[in-house]
Structures are given as C-alpha cells and as structure tokens.
Design a protein around this motif. Structure first.
Motif, short mmCIF file in Angstrom:
data_model
loop_
_atom_site.label_atom_id
_atom_site.label_comp_id
_atom_site.label_asym_id
_atom_site.label_seq_id
_atom_site.Cartn_x
_atom_site.Cartn_y
_atom_site.Cartn_z
N ASP A 59 36.77 72.45 57.44
CA ASP A 59 35.97 73.64 57.21
C ASP A 59 34.53 73.21 56.97
N THR A 60 33.60 74.14 57.11
CA THR A 60 32.20 73.82 56.84
C THR A 60 31.94 73.65 55.36
N VAL A 61 32.85 74.15 54.52
CA VAL A 61 32.71 74.03 53.07
C VAL A 61 33.88 73.22 52.54
N HIS A 62 33.61 72.05 52.02
CA HIS A 62 34.65 71.21 51.45
C HIS A 62 34.03 70.33 50.37
N GLY A 63 34.85 69.82 49.48
CA GLY A 63 34.33 69.00 48.40
C GLY A 63 35.44 68.39 47.58
N GLY A 64 35.07 67.48 46.69
CA GLY A 64 36.09 66.82 45.90
C GLY A 64 35.54 66.11 44.69
N LEU A 65 36.46 65.66 43.85
CA LEU A 65 36.15 64.97 42.61
C LEU A 65 37.07 63.77 42.48
N PRO A 111 39.80 69.98 51.50
CA PRO A 111 39.28 69.87 52.86
C PRO A 111 38.86 71.21 53.45
N SER A 112 39.37 72.30 52.89
CA SER A 112 39.02 73.62 53.39
C SER A 112 39.04 74.62 52.25
N MET A 113 37.99 75.42 52.15
CA MET A 113 37.92 76.48 51.14
C MET A 113 38.52 77.78 51.65
N GLY A 114 38.84 77.84 52.95
CA GLY A 114 39.44 79.05 53.51
C GLY A 114 38.51 80.24 53.52
N LEU A 115 37.24 80.00 53.82
CA LEU A 115 36.26 81.09 53.79
C LEU A 115 36.18 81.87 55.09
N THR A 116 36.85 81.39 56.14
CA THR A 116 36.85 82.10 57.41
C THR A 116 38.27 82.57 57.73
N ALA A 117 38.37 83.51 58.65
CA ALA A 117 39.68 84.07 58.99
C ALA A 117 40.59 83.03 59.63
N MET A 175 42.81 77.96 52.40
CA MET A 175 42.47 76.99 51.37
C MET A 175 43.54 75.91 51.26
N GLU A 176 43.09 74.68 51.06
CA GLU A 176 43.99 73.55 50.82
C GLU A 176 43.42 72.71 49.69
N ILE A 177 44.26 72.33 48.75
CA ILE A 177 43.85 71.47 47.63
C ILE A 177 44.76 70.25 47.59
N ASP A 178 44.17 69.08 47.71
CA ASP A 178 44.93 67.82 47.69
C ASP A 178 44.66 67.11 46.36
N THR A 179 45.69 66.92 45.58
CA THR A 179 45.58 66.25 44.29
C THR A 179 46.26 64.89 44.37
N TYR A 180 45.56 63.85 43.97
CA TYR A 180 46.13 62.51 44.11
C TYR A 180 45.93 61.69 42.84
N THR A 181 46.80 60.72 42.67
CA THR A 181 46.66 59.75 41.60
C THR A 181 47.25 58.43 42.08
N PHE A 235 48.71 74.75 49.20
CA PHE A 235 48.10 75.75 50.08
C PHE A 235 48.22 77.12 49.39
N PRO A 236 47.27 77.46 48.52
CA PRO A 236 47.38 78.69 47.71
C PRO A 236 47.45 79.97 48.53
N ASP A 237 46.84 80.00 49.71
CA ASP A 237 46.78 81.23 50.50
C ASP A 237 47.98 81.42 51.42
N LEU A 238 48.85 80.43 51.51
CA LEU A 238 49.95 80.48 52.46
C LEU A 238 51.29 80.50 51.73
N ALA A 239 52.29 81.02 52.43
CA ALA A 239 53.65 81.00 51.88
C ALA A 239 54.30 79.64 52.09
N THR A 240 53.60 78.74 52.79
CA THR A 240 54.13 77.41 53.06
C THR A 240 54.36 76.65 51.76
N SER A 241 55.48 75.94 51.70
CA SER A 241 55.77 75.15 50.51
C SER A 241 54.79 73.99 50.38
N ASP A 242 54.55 73.59 49.14
CA ASP A 242 53.72 72.41 48.91
C ASP A 242 54.42 71.18 49.47
N SER A 243 53.64 70.14 49.73
CA SER A 243 54.20 68.89 50.23
C SER A 243 53.56 67.73 49.50
#
Length: 240
Positions: free
Chosen positions: A54-60, A75-81, A85-91, A112-120
């Motif tokens: 996406d054009t808008v992405h960021g991390g910490l 990697p994606s904020m999900g701002l377009t149709a 949104m995807e959030i990757d948490t790592y340790t 994937f907060p916006d999708l019914a897809t299960s987390d992986s």
C-alpha cells in the motif's frame, strides 16, 4: 494490543510526509528503537522479508543488547477499496556463539482485522557459519502449509561468484482441481542465483523452477514468478 494504535498513528503520521522510505532510530538505555515507513529488519538471514502493499505503511522495532527483539509492521493500512489492513507482529532472538557462528529464532503473527480470514503465523530460524548463511521458515496459513530453506554460500573460490539457493515445499489443505480433472495436493519449487560484480555492474543469473508443469501450472502459487523453468539475467548499477 496496546502497540497497535501507536503503530497506526506512527504510520499515518509518516504518510503525511514524503512517501519515500524513512527509518528513524533512537537508543533508549540498553534498547534500540526504530520506526518508519521502511522495514527495520529482515529475518532468518534475509529469507523472511517484510512486504509492502500500500502507499501507506509503517512499523516499529525494538531490540535489546541481549539479542531479543520485538516489533510490528503494517504493510497495508487498507485505505483503498482494493486493499485491506494487515498487521504483522514478530518477536525473536538473535545472538552469536563466536565471531564466526551465530543464530536466530523467531515467530511472526499475521493479523487481518478487516477480513474474515483466520490469522496465520510463521516460525523462522537462521544460522551463520563463517561467511555462509542458512535460513528456514515454516508458515501455517489458511488452506495451506509452506516451508522454505535458504542458503547463501558466499563467493565460490576461483570463480568469484556469489551463490544463493532457495527450496520451498507447499501443501494445500484442499486439492486444486485442474482442467483435466486431476488434483494437485502440493508442489515444490526452487531457485539458484549466481552473482558477480563486473565493471561497477551487479550481474545476477537466476534459474528457477517447480515440480509442476503444463496444465498443472495453474495451481502454482509459490515463491517464483513462474511455474516453469526460467533463466533470468539481471544487470544493476547504482547511479549515485
């Protein structure tokens, strides 16, 4: 998680600036903090690389002197149709036994907060021996299981070529039915890369292929751009 709103705020703030890659860094005692629109790290000796879609992405990313690290990457904020949104948490933990022997282990959780897809999730490990690097990753995604092995052998003696190899195996929970009625339950793929610098130009010769062929290629969804055997020559040169 408490870090999710903070991460989204950081990504949104950085999006209002120049969209080119940015990475800010600050030391806080025994900890190092990095955040921005460019991924702060790769894992498993470069095998696992954060993506941007996406054009808008960021991390910490937060790491300690002991070798432990933790972070979130969006990697994606999900701002377009067309995106979600995807959030990757790592340790993980990265350290060295000696100057010539090091290791890394870790796990990534994909949400994937916006999708019914299960987390992986994906488990990864890396090993460094002298100038040779090895990496392995095992992911459990909805509908499939993927495993990948990576080796960077460094430069070959006499020939002065750098050699990298990658092998993957992909198993499908539900077989893929192709046109003739046969089913594909899984497949393997691979790639070999030879690299050498010549007169300021980085030359890469890459051969890739898979265990699928012909009509069964429609079931391919692996790490290569093509199912069939492909030979690719790349030439890159930095302008600055």
């Amino acid at each position: 998680m408490m870090l999710k709103p903070s991460l989204l705020a950081i990504a949104t703030l950085l999006a209002t600036q120049d969209v080119s890659a940015q990475l800010l860094q600050r030391d806080l005692g025994n900890y190092n903090l990095q955040f921005g629109t460019s991924p702060a790290r790769t894992m498993a000796q470069g095998l696992v690389k954060p993506a941007t879609s996406d054009t808008v992405h960021g991390g910490l990313d937060v790491s300690s002197d002991s070798g432990w690290y933790f972070g979130q990457w969006t990697p994606s904020m999900g701002l377009t149709a067309a995106t979600s949104m995807e959030i990757d948490t790592y340790t993980g933990f990265k350290n060295s036994f000696t100057q010539h022997l090091g290791y890394e282990v870790g796990v990534i959780h994909y949400t994937f907060p916006d999708l019914a897809t299960s987390d992986s999730h994906e488990v990864y490990a890396g090993l460094t021996i002298l100038n040779t690097r090895f990496g392995a990753a095992f992911s459990d995604d909805p509908g499939r299981h993927d495993s990948t092995l990576f080796a960077d052998l460094g430069k070959l003696p006499l020939l002065d070529f750098g050699v990298r190899m990658k092998v993957g195996n992909h198993q499908l929970d539900t077989p893929y039915t192709i046109g003739d009625g046969s089913e594909v339950r899984g497949f393997s793929d691979w790639s070999v890369q030879l690299s050498r610098a010549f007169m300021g130009v980085d030359l890469n010769l890459i051969y890739s292929g898979s265990s699928l062929g012909g009509a069964s290629c429609e079931a391919y969804s692996g790490q290569n751009t093509s199912c069939d055997g492909t030979l690719l020559l790349q030439a890159q040169r930095s302008l600055f």
